[in-house]
Design a protein around this motif. Structure first.
Motif, PDB file in Angstrom:
ATOM      1  N   LEU A  35     -77.550 -12.126  48.820  1.00  0.00           N
ATOM      2  CA  LEU A  35     -78.889 -11.566  49.030  1.00  0.00           C
ATOM      3  C   LEU A  35     -78.821 -10.338  49.925  1.00  0.00           C
ATOM      4  O   LEU A  35     -79.459  -9.317  49.648  1.00  0.00           O
ATOM      5  CB  LEU A  35     -79.820 -12.619  49.638  1.00  0.00           C
ATOM      6  N   LEU A  36     -78.050 -10.412  50.997  1.00  0.00           N
ATOM      7  CA  LEU A  36     -77.922  -9.264  51.896  1.00  0.00           C
ATOM      8  C   LEU A  36     -77.293  -8.070  51.188  1.00  0.00           C
ATOM      9  O   LEU A  36     -77.654  -6.923  51.455  1.00  0.00           O
ATOM     10  CB  LEU A  36     -77.124  -9.655  53.138  1.00  0.00           C
ATOM     11  N   TRP A  38     -77.722  -7.371  48.007  1.00  0.00           N
ATOM     12  CA  TRP A  38     -78.817  -6.818  47.202  1.00  0.00           C
ATOM     13  C   TRP A  38     -79.772  -5.995  48.074  1.00  0.00           C
ATOM     14  O   TRP A  38     -80.259  -4.948  47.661  1.00  0.00           O
ATOM     15  CB  TRP A  38     -79.590  -7.931  46.489  1.00  0.00           C
ATOM     16  N   ILE A  39     -80.024  -6.475  49.283  1.00  0.00           N
ATOM     17  CA  ILE A  39     -80.909  -5.743  50.184  1.00  0.00           C
ATOM     18  C   ILE A  39     -80.271  -4.410  50.592  1.00  0.00           C
ATOM     19  O   ILE A  39     -80.944  -3.381  50.643  1.00  0.00           O
ATOM     20  CB  ILE A  39     -81.274  -6.606  51.411  1.00  0.00           C
ATOM     21  N   ARG A  40     -78.962  -4.407  50.862  1.00  0.00           N
ATOM     22  CA  ARG A  40     -78.274  -3.149  51.191  1.00  0.00           C
ATOM     23  C   ARG A  40     -78.338  -2.172  50.024  1.00  0.00           C
ATOM     24  O   ARG A  40     -78.561  -0.977  50.212  1.00  0.00           O
ATOM     25  CB  ARG A  40     -76.812  -3.413  51.547  1.00  0.00           C
ATOM     26  N   SER A  42     -80.656  -2.108  47.748  1.00  0.00           N
ATOM     27  CA  SER A  42     -82.039  -1.660  47.695  1.00  0.00           C
ATOM     28  C   SER A  42     -82.298  -0.541  48.701  1.00  0.00           C
ATOM     29  O   SER A  42     -82.924   0.475  48.374  1.00  0.00           O
ATOM     30  CB  SER A  42     -82.970  -2.843  47.970  1.00  0.00           C
ATOM     31  N   LEU A  43     -81.810  -0.714  49.920  1.00  0.00           N
ATOM     32  CA  LEU A  43     -81.983   0.319  50.950  1.00  0.00           C
ATOM     33  C   LEU A  43     -81.291   1.618  50.551  1.00  0.00           C
ATOM     34  O   LEU A  43     -81.802   2.713  50.809  1.00  0.00           O
ATOM     35  CB  LEU A  43     -81.460  -0.170  52.288  1.00  0.00           C
ATOM     36  N   CYS A  78     -84.039  -4.094  42.969  1.00  0.00           N
ATOM     37  CA  CYS A  78     -82.939  -4.774  43.669  1.00  0.00           C
ATOM     38  C   CYS A  78     -83.465  -5.735  44.729  1.00  0.00           C
ATOM     39  O   CYS A  78     -82.954  -6.856  44.864  1.00  0.00           O
ATOM     40  CB  CYS A  78     -82.009  -3.747  44.322  1.00  0.00           C
ATOM     41  N   ALA A  79     -84.469  -5.324  45.475  1.00  0.00           N
ATOM     42  CA  ALA A  79     -85.004  -6.190  46.530  1.00  0.00           C
ATOM     43  C   ALA A  79     -85.664  -7.432  45.933  1.00  0.00           C
ATOM     44  O   ALA A  79     -85.359  -8.565  46.336  1.00  0.00           O
ATOM     45  CB  ALA A  79     -86.000  -5.419  47.388  1.00  0.00           C
ATOM     46  N   VAL A  83     -84.052 -11.400  45.973  1.00  0.00           N
ATOM     47  CA  VAL A  83     -84.750 -12.563  46.530  1.00  0.00           C
ATOM     48  C   VAL A  83     -84.941 -13.623  45.449  1.00  0.00           C
ATOM     49  O   VAL A  83     -84.739 -14.818  45.685  1.00  0.00           O
ATOM     50  CB  VAL A  83     -86.104 -12.160  47.151  1.00  0.00           C
TER      51      VAL A  83
END
Length: 129
Positions: A35-36, A38-40, A42-43, A78-79, A83
């Protein structure tokens, strides 16, 4: 007073943690690391969108805003997809079921392919430097 790690009434989201049995913590931690990631990603897409939007004087009129919108859209995908995937995999671990297919990864790959073709077409047409 010590907290009981199996106390599902206090964990959020309760709807997820009230299902099935507690999986091996390694699986939950690996799911969280994914998940992290995917968040990276997304950023990174969001930052690319901001950068592309500031290139109005280099890229032909309208193209930078279009590319920025596409990049920000990929960031949102992505975000939300990350999730969603975390939730589904955590639930599958708790129910001892197979993991879900990586549909978000396929969607991002297809969208990146389309973006690459569009950028190549713009480069060949001489619309971007």
């Amino acid at each position: 007073m010590t907290s009981d790690p199996n106390d599902t009434d206090r964990r959020w989201p309760a709807k997820l943690y009230s299902v099935g049995s507690e999986p091996d913590p390694r699986f939950s931690l690996a799911n969280e690391r994914t998940l992290l990631a995917w968040i990276r990603t997304s950023l990174a897409f969001l930052a690319l969108g901001v950068a592309l939007d500031s290139l109005d004087d280099i890229v032909a009129a309208g193209h930078s805003s279009f590319l920025a919108f596409g990049s920000v859209s990929l960031g949102l995908l992505c975000a939300v997809g990350g999730v969603r995937r975390w939730w589904r995999n955590e639930r599958a671990h708790r129910r001892v079921q197979p993991l879900s297919a990586p549909l978000t990864a396929v969607a991002v790959t297809v969208m990146m392919g389309v973006a690459a073709v569009l950028l190549l077409a713009l480069a060949i047409a001489g619309r971007i430097l």
